[in-house]
Design a protein around this motif. Structure first.
Motif, mmCIF file in Angstrom:
data_model
loop_
_atom_site.group_PDB
_atom_site.id
_atom_site.type_symbol
_atom_site.label_atom_id
_atom_site.label_comp_id
_atom_site.label_asym_id
_atom_site.label_seq_id
_atom_site.Cartn_x
_atom_site.Cartn_y
_atom_site.Cartn_z
ATOM 1 N N GLY A 172 0.788 -1.306 -0.146
ATOM 2 C CA GLY A 172 0.053 -0.114 0.065
ATOM 3 C C GLY A 172 0.950 1.400 0.010
ATOM 4 N N VAL A 173 2.101 1.125 -0.154
ATOM 5 C CA VAL A 173 2.942 2.522 0.098
ATOM 6 C C VAL A 173 3.101 3.218 -1.490
ATOM 7 N N TRP A 174 2.608 2.638 -2.565
ATOM 8 C CA TRP A 174 2.492 3.386 -3.638
ATOM 9 C C TRP A 174 1.564 4.540 -3.628
ATOM 10 N N ASN A 175 0.614 4.719 -2.873
ATOM 11 C CA ASN A 175 -0.277 5.744 -2.920
ATOM 12 C C ASN A 175 -0.355 6.658 -1.547
ATOM 13 N N GLU A 176 0.687 6.254 -0.906
ATOM 14 C CA GLU A 176 0.731 7.078 0.588
ATOM 15 C C GLU A 176 1.994 7.978 0.282
ATOM 16 N N LYS A 177 1.975 9.186 1.149
ATOM 17 C CA LYS A 177 2.890 10.378 1.174
ATOM 18 C C LYS A 177 3.873 10.017 2.196
ATOM 19 N N HIS A 178 5.223 10.268 1.726
ATOM 20 C CA HIS A 178 6.053 9.892 2.690
ATOM 21 C C HIS A 178 7.092 11.146 2.513
ATOM 22 N N GLN A 179 7.969 11.378 3.828
ATOM 23 C CA GLN A 179 8.892 12.533 3.772
ATOM 24 C C GLN A 179 10.057 12.217 2.907
ATOM 25 N N ASN A 180 10.351 13.301 1.967
ATOM 26 C CA ASN A 180 11.569 13.211 0.926
ATOM 27 C C ASN A 180 11.823 14.531 0.454
ATOM 28 N N VAL A 181 13.078 14.445 0.007
ATOM 29 C CA VAL A 181 13.417 15.714 -0.675
ATOM 30 C C VAL A 181 13.013 15.709 -2.216
ATOM 31 N N PHE A 182 12.374 16.664 -2.624
ATOM 32 C CA PHE A 182 11.759 16.665 -4.282
ATOM 33 C C PHE A 182 12.806 16.842 -5.274
ATOM 34 N N ASP A 183 12.775 16.230 -6.082
ATOM 35 C CA ASP A 183 13.604 16.243 -7.354
ATOM 36 C C ASP A 183 12.895 17.619 -7.982
ATOM 37 N N ARG A 184 13.707 18.512 -8.650
ATOM 38 C CA ARG A 184 13.353 19.804 -9.234
ATOM 39 C C ARG A 184 12.342 19.327 -10.444
ATOM 40 N N SER A 185 12.505 18.231 -11.262
ATOM 41 C CA SER A 185 11.868 17.923 -12.495
ATOM 42 C C SER A 185 10.347 17.297 -11.978
ATOM 43 N N ASP A 186 10.270 16.813 -10.685
ATOM 44 C CA ASP A 186 9.147 16.119 -10.201
ATOM 45 C C ASP A 186 8.245 17.199 -9.604
ATOM 46 N N MET A 187 8.729 18.596 -9.527
ATOM 47 C CA MET A 187 8.058 19.842 -8.764
ATOM 48 C C MET A 187 7.247 20.532 -9.792
ATOM 49 N N LEU A 188 6.014 20.822 -9.420
ATOM 50 C CA LEU A 188 5.387 21.950 -10.295
ATOM 51 C C LEU A 188 4.547 22.782 -9.468
ATOM 52 N N PHE A 189 4.597 23.900 -9.386
ATOM 53 C CA PHE A 189 3.675 24.877 -8.657
ATOM 54 C C PHE A 189 2.498 25.259 -9.577
ATOM 55 N N VAL A 190 1.433 25.052 -9.315
ATOM 56 C CA VAL A 190 0.150 25.433 -10.277
ATOM 57 C C VAL A 190 -0.692 26.457 -9.557
ATOM 58 N N GLU A 191 -1.470 27.279 -10.520
ATOM 59 C CA GLU A 191 -2.216 28.242 -10.084
ATOM 60 C C GLU A 191 -3.389 27.750 -9.212
ATOM 61 N N GLY A 192 -3.578 28.436 -8.078
ATOM 62 C CA GLY A 192 -4.861 28.077 -7.442
ATOM 63 C C GLY A 192 -4.759 27.015 -6.139
ATOM 64 N N LYS A 193 -5.663 26.804 -5.517
ATOM 65 C CA LYS A 193 -5.496 26.108 -4.039
ATOM 66 C C LYS A 193 -6.423 24.852 -4.539
ATOM 67 N N TYR A 194 -5.706 23.726 -4.499
ATOM 68 C CA TYR A 194 -6.312 22.558 -4.622
ATOM 69 C C TYR A 194 -6.279 21.511 -3.490
ATOM 70 N N GLU A 195 -7.317 20.790 -3.309
ATOM 71 C CA GLU A 195 -7.341 19.658 -2.162
ATOM 72 C C GLU A 195 -7.836 18.209 -2.585
ATOM 73 N N GLU A 196 -7.053 17.336 -2.286
ATOM 74 C CA GLU A 196 -7.283 16.015 -2.581
ATOM 75 C C GLU A 196 -8.512 15.482 -2.257
ATOM 76 N N ASN A 197 -9.248 16.072 -1.144
ATOM 77 C CA ASN A 197 -10.710 15.627 -0.705
ATOM 78 C C ASN A 197 -11.823 16.300 -1.336
ATOM 79 N N LYS A 198 -11.354 17.073 -2.442
ATOM 80 C CA LYS A 198 -12.564 17.402 -3.486
ATOM 81 C C LYS A 198 -12.346 16.861 -4.765
ATOM 82 N N GLN A 199 -13.509 16.145 -5.222
ATOM 83 C CA GLN A 199 -13.455 15.438 -6.350
ATOM 84 C C GLN A 199 -13.278 16.320 -7.766
ATOM 85 N N ALA A 200 -13.805 17.489 -7.512
ATOM 86 C CA ALA A 200 -13.564 18.287 -8.781
ATOM 87 C C ALA A 200 -11.903 18.572 -8.923
#
Length: 398
Positions: A172-200
């Motif tokens: 079950g670790v594949w969909n869990e969040k873990h503490q880590n250092v982000f790779d620059r190419s994996d990071m992306l800042f996007v406009e707006g505030k989004y939440e995982e508990n909102k389906q839209a």
């Protein structure tokens, strides 16, 4: 092509994988891991020290058995998840991966691309590297050696990779969040505030990440105010590894918390020495390392992955340096071998501290460069191959 692929297959990803796994398990900095292993690699391929190579040749088979035991310990500890895991693999193979937990989902195209990418890297099928090694074998029948080589992709991909996949899925670790250092190419800042508990919100992020609707979300352009490593600005969401990042900390290097203003352009921070860490999904060696802690061996399981990966990857790097040696000798003569080896060791050290996603992208390109010419060669020689096999089987039957 072989020289280029020696870096893309046997060098860069091996070093990066070792450094990532060792950092996740023991906390050693990637530059330390890369430097130490780079020196050992240099001693083997530059100085001709045979003991280390001989040691790894003896230890790797034992480590493979230990790896399987550790993997099965995780699978049996989570046996109730095996059925759903197989069902997920089969269904997602045709539909892509739906959003689950912290995972924002993947399309069929993305899953297919990653699967083929890592599969070709894993078994080297069609790449043309195996014949270099098998050509050195002493055998009366070239065809029989070819039959032996056919077993390698089966054992490596069908058995080992399937077991590893089941470890990751069942734990079950594949969909869990873990503490880590982000790779620059994996990071992306996007406009707006989004939440995982909102389906839209999840649907919009899914469409954007999978390039279904690139207009659904805009990359963030602007500034972020940071105080003691914590952002106090709003109006954006940080994505990392196909998940919404949480508890994000900004620092310069690995210790000094950043205070000041960050400029974000097209979703990427312009400050080059910035280190961003927090909770998000992880992938590659780090994910497998975490998964191995969810079995009967508990936290000890992570050492199986880290030590095993180090031995497997280091021995692979040694083998591919030999492939590159042979290619350089053929192209430019024996004098070209030493400069190649020096660059090979330097690449090994560099990859340990490099962006994981960038390393895998370079690896994919290198594999293609070697695989395509080899596949054309196989097609051209298919008639001779068939005649050789028919002759071999006719003599075996008699």
């Amino acid at each position: 092509a072989t020289v280029v692929s020696s870096f893309g297959t046997g060098n860069l990803p091996q070093s990066n994988g070792i450094a990532q796994s060792i950092e996740a398990t023991f906390g050693f900095e990637p530059w330390m891991v890369g430097s130490v292993l780079g020196i050992l690699l240099a001693l083997v391929i530059l100085g001709g020290i045979q003991r280390i190579a001989a040691f790894t040749a003896r230890v790797v088979p034992v480590m493979a058995v230990i790896y399987l035991i550790g993997a099965l310990a995780v699978i049996f500890a989570n046996i109730e998840n095996i059925g759903p895991s197989f069902a997920a693999v089969i269904s997602d193979a045709f539909t892509g991966s739906a959003a689950a937990g912290g995972f924002l989902g993947a399309s069929l195209t993305y899953a297919f691309n990653r699967g083929v990418n890592r599969g070709l890297f894993s078994n080297e099928a069609g790449q043309g590297s195996a014949p270099i090694a098998h050509a050195a074998a002493k055998t009366k029948e070239p065809a029989s050696e070819g039959m032996v080589s056919l077993l390698e992709p089966f054992i490596d991909t069908i058995i080992i990779c399937t077991i590893t996949g089941l470890v990751i899925l069942s734990s079950g670790v594949w969909n869990e969040k873990h503490q880590n250092v982000f790779d620059r190419s994996d990071m992306l800042f996007v406009e707006g505030k989004y939440e995982e508990n909102k389906q839209a919100d999840v649907e919009k992020l899914f469409s954007y990440l999978n390039e279904i609707d690139l207009t659904a979300i805009e990359p963030y352009n602007g500034t972020i105010t940071v105080v003691n490593g914590t952002a106090i600005s709003d109006g954006y969401t940080l994505l990392n590894s196909r998940s919404i990042a949480e508890d994000v900390t900004y620092s310069v290097g690995s210790e000094d918390l950043f205070t000041g203003t960050l400029t974000i352009e097209d979703g990427k921070p312009l400050k080059q020495n910035l280190e961003v860490s927090g909770k998000s999904l992880v992938h590659s060696a780090a994910l497998t390392t975490i998964a191995f802690t969810r079995g009967f061996f508990g936290e000890f399981g992570q050492y199986i992955v880290s030590i095993g990966l180090m031995l497997f990857a280091f021995s692979t790097a040694i083998a591919w340096s030999y492939y590159g040696d042979r290619a350089m000798t053929y192209l430019l003569g024996p004098r070209s071998v030493m400069p190649y080896r020096v660059i090979y060791v330097a690449g090994f050290v560099w990859a340990a501290v490099s962006d994981t996603t960038l390393v895998w992208a370079l690896s994919a390109v290198a594999i293609v460069i070697m695989t395509l010419p080899n596949l054309f060669g196989i097609v051209l020689l298919s008639k001779e191959m068939k005649e050789t096999m028919n002759d071999y089987w006719s003599r075996i039957k008699k």
